[in-house]
Scaffold this motif. Structure first.
Motif, PDB file in Angstrom:
ATOM      1  N   GLN A   1      33.432  27.144  59.226  1.00 21.98           N
ATOM      2  CA  GLN A   1      32.902  26.646  60.497  1.00 21.98           C
ATOM      3  C   GLN A   1      34.034  26.309  61.469  1.00 21.98           C
ATOM      4  O   GLN A   1      33.868  26.404  62.683  1.00 21.98           O
ATOM      5  N   LEU A   2      35.181  25.942  60.917  1.00 24.86           N
ATOM      6  CA  LEU A   2      36.343  25.601  61.736  1.00 24.86           C
ATOM      7  C   LEU A   2      37.202  26.827  62.044  1.00 24.86           C
ATOM      8  O   LEU A   2      38.299  26.701  62.592  1.00 24.86           O
ATOM      9  N   GLN A   3      36.701  28.015  61.654  1.00 26.18           N
ATOM     10  CA  GLN A   3      37.353  29.296  61.957  1.00 26.18           C
ATOM     11  C   GLN A   3      38.719  29.455  61.289  1.00 26.18           C
ATOM     12  O   GLN A   3      39.598  30.148  61.805  1.00 26.18           O
ATOM     13  N   ASP A   4      38.898  28.811  60.139  1.00 28.53           N
ATOM     14  CA  ASP A   4      40.152  28.956  59.388  1.00 28.53           C
ATOM     15  C   ASP A   4      39.852  29.772  58.133  1.00 28.53           C
ATOM     16  O   ASP A   4      39.728  29.229  57.033  1.00 28.53           O
ATOM     17  N   LEU A   5      39.745  31.082  58.306  1.00 30.14           N
ATOM     18  CA  LEU A   5      39.313  31.942  57.210  1.00 30.14           C
ATOM     19  C   LEU A   5      40.312  32.029  56.057  1.00 30.14           C
ATOM     20  O   LEU A   5      39.894  32.026  54.888  1.00 30.14           O
ATOM     21  N   PRO A   6      41.617  32.119  56.306  1.00 27.96           N
ATOM     22  CA  PRO A   6      42.552  32.181  55.166  1.00 27.96           C
ATOM     23  C   PRO A   6      42.450  30.961  54.252  1.00 27.96           C
ATOM     24  O   PRO A   6      42.482  31.094  53.024  1.00 27.96           O
ATOM     25  N   THR A   7      42.329  29.769  54.851  1.00 23.94           N
ATOM     26  CA  THR A   7      42.204  28.561  54.031  1.00 23.94           C
ATOM     27  C   THR A   7      40.856  28.530  53.322  1.00 23.94           C
ATOM     28  O   THR A   7      40.761  28.116  52.156  1.00 23.94           O
ATOM     29  N   ALA A   8      39.819  28.996  54.001  1.00 23.68           N
ATOM     30  CA  ALA A   8      38.498  29.063  53.373  1.00 23.68           C
ATOM     31  C   ALA A   8      38.541  29.956  52.135  1.00 23.68           C
ATOM     32  O   ALA A   8      37.932  29.645  51.105  1.00 23.68           O
ATOM     33  N   ALA A   9      39.277  31.058  52.229  1.00 22.79           N
ATOM     34  CA  ALA A   9      39.399  31.968  51.083  1.00 22.79           C
ATOM     35  C   ALA A   9      40.041  31.260  49.896  1.00 22.79           C
ATOM     36  O   ALA A   9      39.626  31.453  48.744  1.00 22.79           O
ATOM     37  N   LYS A  10      41.046  30.425  50.157  1.00 21.01           N
ATOM     38  CA  LYS A  10      41.700  29.679  49.075  1.00 21.01           C
ATOM     39  C   LYS A  10      40.726  28.711  48.406  1.00 21.01           C
ATOM     40  O   LYS A  10      40.720  28.568  47.177  1.00 21.01           O
ATOM     41  N   TYR A  11      39.900  28.060  49.210  1.00 22.49           N
ATOM     42  CA  TYR A  11      38.936  27.115  48.639  1.00 22.49           C
ATOM     43  C   TYR A  11      37.855  27.845  47.845  1.00 22.49           C
ATOM     44  O   TYR A  11      37.434  27.380  46.775  1.00 22.49           O
ATOM     45  N   TYR A  12      37.399  28.986  48.352  1.00 19.59           N
ATOM     46  CA  TYR A  12      36.416  29.776  47.600  1.00 19.59           C
ATOM     47  C   TYR A  12      37.010  30.241  46.268  1.00 19.59           C
ATOM     48  O   TYR A  12      36.336  30.222  45.231  1.00 19.59           O
ATOM     49  N   ASP A  13      38.271  30.646  46.318  1.00 18.38           N
ATOM     50  CA  ASP A  13      38.936  31.109  45.102  1.00 18.38           C
ATOM     51  C   ASP A  13      39.009  29.983  44.076  1.00 18.38           C
ATOM     52  O   ASP A  13      38.739  30.185  42.882  1.00 18.38           O
ATOM     53  N   ARG A  14      39.361  28.798  44.540  1.00 17.38           N
ATOM     54  CA  ARG A  14      39.438  27.647  43.632  1.00 17.38           C
ATOM     55  C   ARG A  14      38.059  27.320  43.062  1.00 17.38           C
ATOM     56  O   ARG A  14      37.934  26.979  41.870  1.00 17.38           O
ATOM     57  N   ALA A  15      37.034  27.444  43.878  1.00 12.33           N
ATOM     58  CA  ALA A  15      35.674  27.195  43.401  1.00 12.33           C
ATOM     59  C   ALA A  15      35.312  28.176  42.290  1.00 12.33           C
ATOM     60  O   ALA A  15      34.757  27.785  41.250  1.00 12.33           O
ATOM     61  N   GLY A  16      35.642  29.451  42.496  1.00 12.66           N
ATOM     62  CA  GLY A  16      35.352  30.455  41.478  1.00 12.66           C
ATOM     63  C   GLY A  16      36.078  30.174  40.176  1.00 12.66           C
ATOM     64  O   GLY A  16      35.521  30.340  39.082  1.00 12.66           O
ATOM     65  N   GLN A  17      37.330  29.741  40.281  1.00 10.00           N
ATOM     66  CA  GLN A  17      38.102  29.402  39.084  1.00 10.00           C
ATOM     67  C   GLN A  17      37.457  28.242  38.325  1.00 10.00           C
ATOM     68  O   GLN A  17      37.366  28.264  37.089  1.00 10.00           O
ATOM     69  N   LEU A  18      37.011  27.249  39.064  1.00 12.52           N
ATOM     70  CA  LEU A  18      36.406  26.072  38.428  1.00 12.52           C
ATOM     71  C   LEU A  18      35.071  26.420  37.775  1.00 12.52           C
ATOM     72  O   LEU A  18      34.753  25.904  36.696  1.00 12.52           O
ATOM     73  N   TYR A  19      34.289  27.289  38.405  1.00 12.42           N
ATOM     74  CA  TYR A  19      33.041  27.724  37.773  1.00 12.42           C
ATOM     75  C   TYR A  19      33.340  28.393  36.430  1.00 12.42           C
ATOM     76  O   TYR A  19      32.668  28.132  35.423  1.00 12.42           O
ATOM     77  N   ALA A  20      34.346  29.255  36.432  1.00 12.30           N
ATOM     78  CA  ALA A  20      34.706  29.961  35.196  1.00 12.30           C
ATOM     79  C   ALA A  20      35.218  28.983  34.141  1.00 12.30           C
ATOM     80  O   ALA A  20      34.863  29.083  32.958  1.00 12.30           O
ATOM     81  N   GLU A  21      36.058  28.030  34.571  1.00  9.40           N
ATOM     82  CA  GLU A  21      36.588  27.041  33.630  1.00  9.40           C
ATOM     83  C   GLU A  21      35.473  26.203  33.020  1.00  9.40           C
ATOM     84  O   GLU A  21      35.565  25.789  31.857  1.00  9.40           O
TER      85      GLU A  21
END
Length: 315
Positions: free
Chosen positions: A91-111
């Motif tokens: 929503q804040l138009q910071d897509l690169p940082t959003a990608a990092k947070y999504y990636d971390r979320a995916g890692q945590l789901y797997a963990e």
């Protein structure tokens, strides 16, 4: 009234944060913070900030909430908080940082043992980053594919590897595209899903032709005819063989003619864009005759094929 509601939600969020901070405090009699209660209050505050469209506050608090949930030993819920932080960052138009947070979320789901949730998240988010950095999309598709394989969902994995390949071809990365399509072929072969293999084989052959290696393209074709009855009996097989024959003869006019088959013009758009580079200009005989009559000199009536404006942009 709308703004008043927002103001009320912000005040409500601030009150939840105050309560949460109280639960985080320790004392002589209270040696450990009350994480459960603090997490509950901070979660409610996040909801209030999100409703009030205070995306930066919601993002920051979601990140703090995620760390508390990790500390508590609940990686799945920490993943949810990181996913919320990513949504606020979008929503804040910071897509690169959003990608990092999504990636971390995916890692945590797997963990946390929720690999399905991780795969779904990666696949759902991958298209959002195609316009800013296709390498992020490829990375997300590959992570989704590997999680699907761990869950023994091979067919889903094959689909994800193919999606990653289609992003790689848009970047002009032929080696990676080839590798991913070979992986897709191997998975589909093990599953005996021959109905899906034909298209993948075609793309692999075209990649060899794009790399000016018609011998390798012919080898893939011959092996496919031998190993996959569905390919050998495929009605579109003749179009591919005729194109290979033209390359074997190194006849550029024949290549141009055969690659304009309606079949080739209806496949994956990025492959079509590359195929169009083989199309040679055509001679307009009518214009040539008219020009000859009106002038004493002979001029060519050649008219180039009109290609897409963004043909050279493989992104």
């Amino acid at each position: 009234m709308f703004n008043l509601n927002f103001s009320a939600k912000i005040k409500e969020a601030e009150e939840h944060i105050r309560q949460g901070e109280k639960y985080m405090k320790t004392s002589f009699l209270k040696r450990k913070p009350d994480l459960d209660s603090a997490i509950d209050e901070f979660d409610k505050a996040c909801t209030c900030y999100r409703v009030a469209e205070k995306y930066d506050q919601c993002r920051d608090l979601s990140l703090r909430l995620a760390e508390l949930q990790i500390q508590k030993g609940t990686p799945f819920f920490a993943g949810k908080s990181y996913e919320q932080a990513a949504q606020m960052t979008l929503q804040l138009q910071d897509l690169p940082t959003a990608a990092k947070y999504y990636d971390r979320a995916g890692q945590l789901y797997a963990e946390g043992g929720y690999r399905d949730s991780g795969a779904i998240l990666y696949e759902r988010c991958a298209p959002q980053f195609q316009q800013i950095d296709r390498s992020i999309s490829i990375d997300f598709y590959l992570k989704a594919a590997r999680l699907a394989e761990q869950e023994e969902k091979s067919y889903q994995a094959a689909d994800l590897y193919e999606k990653a390949a289609m992003q790689a071809i848009r970047m002009g990365n032929f080696p990676q595209t080839t590798e991913l399509l070979e992986t897709t072929t191997n998975i589909l072969t093990k599953l005996e899903r021959y109905d899906r293999i034909n298209r993948v084989i075609l793309y692999r052959i075209l990649l060899k032709l794009f790399n000016e290696d018609s011998v390798a393209g012919r080898n893939i074709f011959d092996q496919a005819c031998q190993n996959y009855p569905s390919f050998d009996q495929w009605e579109e097989r003749n179009h591919i063989e005729l194109l290979l024959d033209a390359f074997d003869q190194d006849d550029k006019d024949l290549i141009s003619q055969r690659c304009q088959s309606p079949y080739f013009m209806a496949i994956e758009p990025e492959f079509v864009r590359l195929i169009k580079r083989w199309i040679r200009p055509t001679t307009n005989n009518v214009n040539q005759q008219q020009t000859t009559k009106s002038t004493t000199s002979s001029t060519s009536g050649t008219k180039p094929i009109q290609l897409d404006d963004d043909e050279d942009d493989l992104r």
